[in-house]
Design a protein around this motif. Structure first.
Motif, PDB file in Angstrom:
ATOM      1  N   LEU A  32       0.826  -1.203   0.000  1.00  0.00           N
ATOM      2  CA  LEU A  32       0.000   0.000   0.000  1.00  0.00           C
ATOM      3  C   LEU A  32       0.864   1.259   0.000  1.00  0.00           C
ATOM      4  CD1 LEU A  32      -2.721   1.383   0.017  1.00  0.00           C
ATOM      5  CD2 LEU A  32      -2.752   1.156   2.508  1.00  0.00           C
ATOM      6  N   ALA A  33       1.887   1.291   0.833  1.00  0.00           N
ATOM      7  CA  ALA A  33       2.778   2.457   0.874  1.00  0.00           C
ATOM      8  C   ALA A  33       3.458   2.661  -0.477  1.00  0.00           C
ATOM      9  CB  ALA A  33       3.819   2.290   1.980  1.00  0.00           C
ATOM     10  N   PHE A  35       2.284   1.798  -3.472  1.00  0.00           N
ATOM     11  CA  PHE A  35       1.293   2.336  -4.409  1.00  0.00           C
ATOM     12  C   PHE A  35       1.065   3.823  -4.143  1.00  0.00           C
ATOM     13  CE2 PHE A  35       0.449  -1.727  -6.056  1.00  0.00           C
ATOM     14  CZ  PHE A  35      -0.412  -1.594  -7.136  1.00  0.00           C
ATOM     15  N   GLN A  36       0.954   4.189  -2.883  1.00  0.00           N
ATOM     16  CA  GLN A  36       0.690   5.591  -2.546  1.00  0.00           C
ATOM     17  C   GLN A  36       1.823   6.498  -2.984  1.00  0.00           C
ATOM     18  OE1 GLN A  36      -0.063   4.960   1.632  1.00  0.00           O
ATOM     19  NE2 GLN A  36      -2.283   5.066   1.321  1.00  0.00           N
ATOM     20  N   ARG A  37       3.029   6.005  -2.950  1.00  0.00           N
ATOM     21  CA  ARG A  37       4.187   6.814  -3.350  1.00  0.00           C
ATOM     22  C   ARG A  37       4.401   6.848  -4.851  1.00  0.00           C
ATOM     23  NH1 ARG A  37       8.446   4.310   0.900  1.00  0.00           N
ATOM     24  NH2 ARG A  37       7.748   5.467   2.720  1.00  0.00           N
ATOM     25  N   TYR A  39       2.291   5.812  -7.615  1.00  0.00           N
ATOM     26  CA  TYR A  39       1.233   5.859  -8.627  1.00  0.00           C
ATOM     27  C   TYR A  39       0.314   7.052  -8.434  1.00  0.00           C
ATOM     28  CZ  TYR A  39       2.753   1.215  -9.891  1.00  0.00           C
ATOM     29  OH  TYR A  39       3.517   0.165 -10.309  1.00  0.00           O
ATOM     30  N   GLU A  41      -2.682   9.216  -7.759  1.00  0.00           N
ATOM     31  CA  GLU A  41      -3.797   9.029  -6.830  1.00  0.00           C
ATOM     32  C   GLU A  41      -3.665   7.729  -6.036  1.00  0.00           C
ATOM     33  OE1 GLU A  41      -7.694   9.926  -8.412  1.00  0.00           O
ATOM     34  OE2 GLU A  41      -6.858  11.461  -9.718  1.00  0.00           O
ATOM     35  N   GLY A  42      -2.445   7.393  -5.686  1.00  0.00           N
ATOM     36  CA  GLY A  42      -2.205   6.209  -4.878  1.00  0.00           C
ATOM     37  C   GLY A  42      -2.562   4.899  -5.550  1.00  0.00           C
TER      38      GLY A  42
END
Length: 65
Positions: A32-33, A35-37, A39, A41-42
């Motif tokens: 999750l972290a 993806f948030q960094r 991509y 919009e997370g």
């Protein structure tokens, strides 16, 4: 791809990148972290009506030409 093709054809190009630079030390393996960094919009970007999901990278990096 477009920038590479234009450069190969002798055109002068400038490529601007969105997002931040991250080093190996910035990652702990948490999905999750990441993806948030990395991509837009997370990792949850989509069309205006949200009918189509879009996974688009948003970080510094890539292949050098």
């Amino acid at each position: 791809m477009a920038a590479g093709e234009l450069a190969a054809a002798g055109k002068d190009i400038v490529v601007l990148e969105a997002g931040n630079y991250y080093d190996d030390a910035d990652f702990d393996g948490a999905e999750l972290a990441g993806f948030q960094r990395l991509y837009v919009e997370g990792g949850f970007a989509g069309t205006q009506d949200q009918s189509v999901g879009i996974l688009a990278g948003e970080c510094l990096g890539g292949e050098r030409w």
